[in-house]
Scaffold this motif. Sequence first.
Motif, PDB file in Angstrom:
ATOM      1  N   CYS A  56       0.863  -1.186   0.066  1.00 40.39           N
ATOM      2  CA  CYS A  56       0.018   0.038  -0.028  1.00 40.39           C
ATOM      3  C   CYS A  56       0.717   1.248  -0.031  1.00 40.39           C
ATOM      4  O   CYS A  56       1.963   1.345   0.572  1.00 40.39           O
ATOM      5  N   LEU A  57       0.463   2.154  -0.923  1.00 35.70           N
ATOM      6  CA  LEU A  57       1.244   3.585  -0.799  1.00 35.70           C
ATOM      7  C   LEU A  57       1.222   4.441   0.346  1.00 35.70           C
ATOM      8  O   LEU A  57       0.031   4.466   0.770  1.00 35.70           O
ATOM      9  N   LEU A  58       2.331   4.651   1.224  1.00 32.11           N
ATOM     10  CA  LEU A  58       2.144   5.287   2.453  1.00 32.11           C
ATOM     11  C   LEU A  58       2.269   6.876   2.030  1.00 32.11           C
ATOM     12  O   LEU A  58       1.521   7.381   2.804  1.00 32.11           O
ATOM     13  N   THR A  59       3.390   7.111   1.414  1.00 32.17           N
ATOM     14  CA  THR A  59       3.476   8.726   1.560  1.00 32.17           C
ATOM     15  C   THR A  59       4.440   8.853   0.186  1.00 32.17           C
ATOM     16  O   THR A  59       5.015   7.831  -0.082  1.00 32.17           O
ATOM     17  N   ALA A  60       4.586  10.101  -0.328  1.00 34.64           N
ATOM     18  CA  ALA A  60       5.598  10.288  -1.264  1.00 34.64           C
ATOM     19  C   ALA A  60       5.831  11.908  -1.268  1.00 34.64           C
ATOM     20  O   ALA A  60       5.171  12.545  -0.704  1.00 34.64           O
ATOM     21  N   LYS A  61       7.012  12.090  -2.067  1.00 35.32           N
ATOM     22  CA  LYS A  61       7.411  13.731  -2.004  1.00 35.32           C
ATOM     23  C   LYS A  61       8.240  13.840  -3.385  1.00 35.32           C
ATOM     24  O   LYS A  61       9.019  12.905  -3.754  1.00 35.32           O
TER      25      LYS A  61
END
Length: 520
Positions: free
Chosen positions: A363-368
């Motif tokens: 699952c995608l948690l966070t991105a920047k």
Amino acid sequence: MTKLDEPVDDFYPHCCLPHHPVFKESSTSTKIRVVFDACCKTSSGFSINDLQLVSPVIQDDLLSIVLRFRKHPIALVAVIEEMYRQVKIHPNDCVFQRILWRTDPQHLIHTCYVRFCELQTVTYGFASEPFLATRALQQVAEEESDKYPVAAAIFKSDFYMDDCLTGANDIRSAIEFRQQANSAGFPLKKWASNESAVLQEISVEDLAVSLVHSLQAEQSVSTLGFVRETKTDVLRFRVQLPLPAAVLTKRKIMSYIAQIFDPLGLVGPVITVAKLFMQLLWSLKTEEGHTYKWDHPLPPQYQVDCKTFHGALDTITTLKVPRFTSLAQATLIQLHFLSDASEKAYGSCCYMRSECAETVRVCLLTAKSKVAPLTSHDSIARLELCGAVLSTTLYEKVSRALQVTTDVYFWTDSTTVLQWLQSTPARWKTFVANRVSVIKNKTDIKSWKHVPGVSNPADALSRGISSTEISDHPLWWTGAPLACLANEELASNRTIKCYNSFHPRRKNSRGADQTEDFAS
């Protein structure tokens, strides 16, 4: 507030505040709020805010709180009821919170009709009010930690101003927090959870959504800019854009882009497109060679591009992202950070991979993401290294927020970066040496591995995709290749191969063969 019966003595310092109403139709509790203008200049030439210190932020930032909120199987959301008015001000300071009051707006401004009143609690509009309220909350947590340990821990870590975003691993723990929180001094209301059993003993007026209605149809709760559906426990985005203006200017476009609220970076590829468009507008020159003014009409082509981007943003509101990022009975949890760079931008995304019996979930948690500087002439390899540093920074943030010990892996599709990391920083030039040192000091080099570009979800983050494409992107939401990894593959220094619908001999945009093992 209290009414002053004695005449006001101007010899002693005091302040009288203007005030006005603010209307918020979307609010479910208080549609009309009063705001006090503490920035209004007084006869001394200063406002009361000019003479106050803006104290430091003592609560965790929004990203950390939302990340922790996504790790609990059972979600629990609440709001402190009139938080500022729960905190009293010292009597000596109430003289700086005076207002003029009349019982009838038709009354003339005359001493026989107008009275001075003093506000007794923390007042909305003061420069110091966020600190005073949150510091009082922290003090309650410290003083009541022995009596209410569960509530005290959450008061310290899972509150963003008056909003509580927390959760528990089981229903019993969630009920225990709810019971302790209501006894700790700050009354909570607008309770919501994905488990109705947690809310059984709460009065109807203190619920965000009626339990009867939530069983019949999907109900949503708005919290900290997100819209969360309580029954399915998914997060949605809220983008409320006005119709595009007939003539678009730099100011108008910037205001449209600012409406996209995504602290987790879940629609990071769309944000990348917006950032690149902002960068382009900033460097845009008129025929005379001047920078476009804020309210100067933009060229026709840019007007068309912006209206196209504006019209497609509504599709973001249809996205549904699972709030809970793991498996309820996970026996193994891993964090995977993938980075990538293009000529225009670079970025990093974090996925949580959990295993339970024969089930694997990613699952995608966070991105920047960040755009590449216009004035720099860095090579793709250097920008890939910047992306690796961004993965390191993101890892620090995520690990500190989640407060759990997990296996961590870092992935990049740049073999040059992997070669730089295998050598001592002193061997390279300053730009590379400094960034290699940062990565080596904060991560284990053995956890850095190679991923083919075609299997790298961060590729969408570095190049950007439109809001109409992100919902069906094959890699972004699931990190598909990560689900097929076995522990022996992670223990070795092998690359991620292409799985599912991806052809095993497909080449990326740079022409590199993706099935080759490039690991150093």
